[in-house]
Structures are given as C-alpha cells and as structure tokens.
Design a protein around this motif. Structure first.
Motif, PDB file in Angstrom:
ATOM      1  N   LYS A 140      17.080  70.641  60.014  1.00  0.00           N
ATOM      2  CA  LYS A 140      18.075  69.879  59.255  1.00  0.00           C
ATOM      3  C   LYS A 140      19.133  69.357  60.222  1.00  0.00           C
ATOM      4  CE  LYS A 140      19.493  71.494  55.253  1.00  0.00           C
ATOM      5  NZ  LYS A 140      20.262  72.238  54.206  1.00  0.00           N
ATOM      6  N   LEU A 141      19.318  68.040  60.202  1.00  0.00           N
ATOM      7  CA  LEU A 141      20.323  67.417  61.058  1.00  0.00           C
ATOM      8  C   LEU A 141      21.703  67.402  60.439  1.00  0.00           C
ATOM      9  CD1 LEU A 141      18.691  64.177  62.544  1.00  0.00           C
ATOM     10  CD2 LEU A 141      19.309  66.265  63.768  1.00  0.00           C
ATOM     11  N   ASP A 142      21.759  67.182  59.120  1.00  0.00           N
ATOM     12  CA  ASP A 142      23.048  67.000  58.471  1.00  0.00           C
ATOM     13  C   ASP A 142      22.898  67.283  56.982  1.00  0.00           C
ATOM     14  OD1 ASP A 142      25.711  66.466  58.149  1.00  0.00           O
ATOM     15  OD2 ASP A 142      25.553  64.288  58.415  1.00  0.00           O
ATOM     16  N   SER A 143      24.015  67.598  56.341  1.00  0.00           N
ATOM     17  CA  SER A 143      24.042  67.843  54.903  1.00  0.00           C
ATOM     18  C   SER A 143      25.418  67.476  54.384  1.00  0.00           C
ATOM     19  CB  SER A 143      23.737  69.319  54.610  1.00  0.00           C
ATOM     20  OG  SER A 143      23.677  69.547  53.222  1.00  0.00           O
ATOM     21  N   ALA A 144      25.450  66.662  53.333  1.00  0.00           N
ATOM     22  CA  ALA A 144      26.716  66.252  52.716  1.00  0.00           C
ATOM     23  C   ALA A 144      26.417  65.631  51.363  1.00  0.00           C
ATOM     24  CB  ALA A 144      27.457  65.249  53.604  1.00  0.00           C
ATOM     25  N   ARG A 145      27.388  65.691  50.464  1.00  0.00           N
ATOM     26  CA  ARG A 145      27.265  65.088  49.136  1.00  0.00           C
ATOM     27  C   ARG A 145      25.994  65.535  48.414  1.00  0.00           C
ATOM     28  NH1 ARG A 145      31.099  61.609  47.891  1.00  0.00           N
ATOM     29  NH2 ARG A 145      32.440  60.787  49.551  1.00  0.00           N
ATOM     30  N   ARG A 146      25.653  66.821  48.603  1.00  0.00           N
ATOM     31  CA  ARG A 146      24.472  67.424  47.975  1.00  0.00           C
ATOM     32  C   ARG A 146      23.186  66.735  48.404  1.00  0.00           C
ATOM     33  NH1 ARG A 146      26.682  68.478  41.756  1.00  0.00           N
ATOM     34  NH2 ARG A 146      28.471  69.767  42.338  1.00  0.00           N
ATOM     35  N   CYS A 147      23.201  66.197  49.626  1.00  0.00           N
ATOM     36  CA  CYS A 147      22.025  65.563  50.202  1.00  0.00           C
ATOM     37  C   CYS A 147      21.793  66.131  51.598  1.00  0.00           C
ATOM     38  CB  CYS A 147      22.210  64.046  50.298  1.00  0.00           C
ATOM     39  SG  CYS A 147      22.555  63.247  48.722  1.00  0.00           S
ATOM     40  N   SER A 148      20.566  65.982  52.108  1.00  0.00           N
ATOM     41  CA  SER A 148      20.233  66.507  53.430  1.00  0.00           C
ATOM     42  C   SER A 148      19.384  65.516  54.197  1.00  0.00           C
ATOM     43  CB  SER A 148      19.489  67.845  53.305  1.00  0.00           C
ATOM     44  OG  SER A 148      20.308  68.821  52.676  1.00  0.00           O
ATOM     45  N   LEU A 149      19.503  65.598  55.536  1.00  0.00           N
ATOM     46  CA  LEU A 149      18.731  64.770  56.456  1.00  0.00           C
ATOM     47  C   LEU A 149      17.986  65.692  57.407  1.00  0.00           C
ATOM     48  CD1 LEU A 149      18.012  62.033  57.816  1.00  0.00           C
ATOM     49  CD2 LEU A 149      20.123  62.283  59.159  1.00  0.00           C
ATOM     50  N   TYR A 150      16.654  65.545  57.443  1.00  0.00           N
ATOM     51  CA  TYR A 150      15.808  66.353  58.310  1.00  0.00           C
ATOM     52  C   TYR A 150      15.207  65.485  59.407  1.00  0.00           C
ATOM     53  CZ  TYR A 150      15.942  70.443  55.250  1.00  0.00           C
ATOM     54  OH  TYR A 150      16.350  71.544  54.534  1.00  0.00           O
ATOM     55  N   HIS A 151      14.842  66.148  60.530  1.00  0.00           N
ATOM     56  CA  HIS A 151      14.308  65.439  61.687  1.00  0.00           C
ATOM     57  C   HIS A 151      13.140  66.221  62.281  1.00  0.00           C
ATOM     58  CE1 HIS A 151      14.145  64.602  66.103  1.00  0.00           C
ATOM     59  NE2 HIS A 151      14.267  63.351  65.683  1.00  0.00           N
TER      60      HIS A 151
END
Length: 342
Positions: free
Chosen positions: A136-147
């Motif tokens: 997981k690269l980032d998480s905000a606003r109840r959303c996540s970004l994976y790489h």
C-alpha cells in the motif's frame, strides 16, 4: 477540472508525481474526468473504458489523447505503467488485469486504486498472479492506492476463457446465456427479469431492450416473436459483447449498440422493455432511471408502451405519472413490480 473529483481521484492527486513521465495505461471505474489530468502528466498515455457514459464525457476534452471504448483494448501502444481504478465486481477487475497486462513491458509498474468498501484491500490477491510483492502506497478519504511491479510471465489473453454460460428455461423457451464478468444476469436469471418475462404480453413492431445486460430479455423476446424489430442497448461494453454472444449462440439477430440511456436511440419505438439498475459501483443512483422514465415518451411512437420492472421499494409511480399521465401495475410479487405505461 470542471467537475468535483471523487475521493479516489483526490487520493491519486496526492501522488501525481508517480505517474509523471510514464507510458501510462488508465482503465477501470472512472467516476470523474480526473484521468485526463493524470494522462497529461505522462510522456505517453491511453485511457480505456467500458463505460459509454464516461467515454462520452471524456471525449470532448481528450483532444489527441488516445481514448478507447470497448470490451477489449485494441492498440499498438506499449506501456510501462498501468493504473486500474477498481470496479465493483472482483471478476471484472481480474478480467481487466488479464486483458491489459499483455500491453505492458516486463517490470512495468502496477497501480490499483479504490474505495476501501469496494474490495481494494484485496489488491494483494488481485496482483499476486503478476507480481511477487505488492504494498500500500497511500490511504486517504477511505480509499487506498497499491503498487507492484510486473515480474511474472503474462499469458496471452483469450476472451472465450472469460465467458460464463448458463441455460435459461421458461415455458416454451430454451436458451443459453453468455456473459462476461461484471455483467447483469451474468450467472443466473434474476427474479425481476423473470417476473417481466413471465408476465409480458405479446408485443409488435420496433422494440428496445434498454439496459440489455447479457441480452436475456432481448433473446427471449426474439425467440418468442421472430418478427419483432428488436434493438438492444447498454452503457457497458462488456454487456454489449455478452448480448451479441447470447444472440449469436442462439441463432438470433438484432441490432446491438451502445447508448447512455437514450443518447444513441432513434425515436419511434413501439415498446421499451427494461429492468434498469439502481446501483452504479458502490452508489445507489436513482437519477438515470428517473431520466429513463421521464424521457421515454419522446422515443415512443403514438400509443407506444414502456414496460419496466423494479424492486417494490422503489417509488417510481410518481415519475411514470409525470411522464405518461398514469401507469398501471401489470404484475407484481412480494419483491418486484412490473409497470406498464402508454
């Protein structure tokens, strides 16, 4: 951008530098026009969508940027990064990864972004066939970004391997339905459509199956009444390809085309038959079905009829009354109502 952007896009905006200078392929559940902004940060980019509504909204602003609508990407471009905006259906996400990773160079970067309520926390399993590790690269606003990085061999994509088939039996009807992942009625006949098909009287003239999904309604109507001038439309390219396959497999013919509700429909219909969705991704949306009802008279010929089946808890009668003056309940059970309006 002219419109407010979704929480997923707000998350991506925090990490725009990750996409700068890449040969970037963007696909999946686009809730806004922010992908255009991301694409312009890249050295080379392409946006692929199976959503005709989003395609129509992006197209006027895309300029020379390659923008593709369809059930399968067709391009000579190669990419070193893929951004998948996670669709609601896990099977559709798997389909997109399988169909698009063959366009990537070995070692390409894989990005998955989505709402935490929509399955993004299963990103590691989705990426496992393509990457030994993901994070997981980032998480905000109840959303996540994976790489992850593409470090596994990619098999050639074979569309037929993703088609689900099931038999459909109604009185006097034997069909096989064919559907791609994420398409409505992909695995079985839903109760609402069953009520509609069991109670719909014989029709005549030019008939539109609006929001055709896998082509269940249209195929049954054409098998019952081969003389019908049948048309099927949907906003989803995977649904349109499913409907084409359902018709072809059963030896039936009809016009199948993309339309954002009535955007590509020619007026003069004798009947509109529909089981409209009221969800888009994780959101409950009533506006498209309200628009479908309110605008129906413009596309119906004199004495033309709208046949609409809906969950019993949805309050559609006021909209039908506004559009048609009145409507009637042609059939109902404890879960669904079949409305008829002339």
């Amino acid at each position: 951008m002219s419109e407010s952007i979704s929480p997923v896009s707000q998350l991506l905006a925090r990490s725009e530098a990750l996409f700068a200078g890449k040969r970037l392929l963007i696909c999946g559940a686009m809730e806004d026009n922010y992908p255009l902004q991301l694409a312009r940060l890249a050295d080379d980019a392409c946006i692929f969508t199976s959503d005709y509504s989003r395609y129509r909204q992006l197209q006027p602003q895309a300029g020379p940027l390659p923008l593709h609508f369809g059930h399968q990407l067709a391009t000579e471009q190669r990419f070193d990064a893929l951004l998948l905006l996670l669709p609601k259906a896990k099977a559709e996400a798997q389909f997109l990864l399988a169909s698009l990773t063959p366009f990537l160079d070995p070692g390409a970067e894989l990005f998955l972004a989505g709402d935490n309520r929509g399955g993004i926390n299963g990103a590691a399993k989705l990426l496992a066939p393509y990457a030994a590790r993901s994070h997981k690269l980032d998480s905000a606003r109840r959303c996540s970004l994976y790489h992850a990085r593409l470090d596994q061999p990619v098999a050639p994509f074979v569309l037929e391997q993703w088609v689900t088939c099931y038999p459909l039996t109604l009185p006097g009807i034997q069909l096989e339905i064919q559907a791609l992942p994420g398409v409505f009625s992909a695995g079985e006949l839903d109760e609402g459509t069953r009520l509609l098909l069991e109670q719909l009287p014989p029709l005549a003239g030019r008939v539109l199956d609006l929001g055709c999904g896998a082509g269940v309604i249209g195929a049954v109507l054409k098998l019952r009444q081969p003389e019908l001038q049948l048309e099927l439309c949907d906003i989803n390219a995977l649904a349109l390809e499913s409907a084409r396959r359902t018709l072809h497999h059963n030896g039936l013919t009809a016009r199948v085309f993309a339309s954002d509700i009535y955007s590509d429909v020619t007026p003069g219909l004798a009947h509109i038959v529909t089981n409209p969705p009221f969800h888009a991704g994780l959101k409950t949306l009533y506006a498209p079905t309200e628009q479908l009802m309110l605008q129906a008279p413009r596309y119906l010929a004199a004495r033309g009829q709208l046949w609409l089946v809906a969950n019993a808890f949805l309050k559609y009668e006021p909209f039908l009354a506004r559009a048609f003056g009145q409507s009637r309940r042609a059939a109902q059970n404890n879960k669904f109502i079949l409305y008829a309006a002339t």
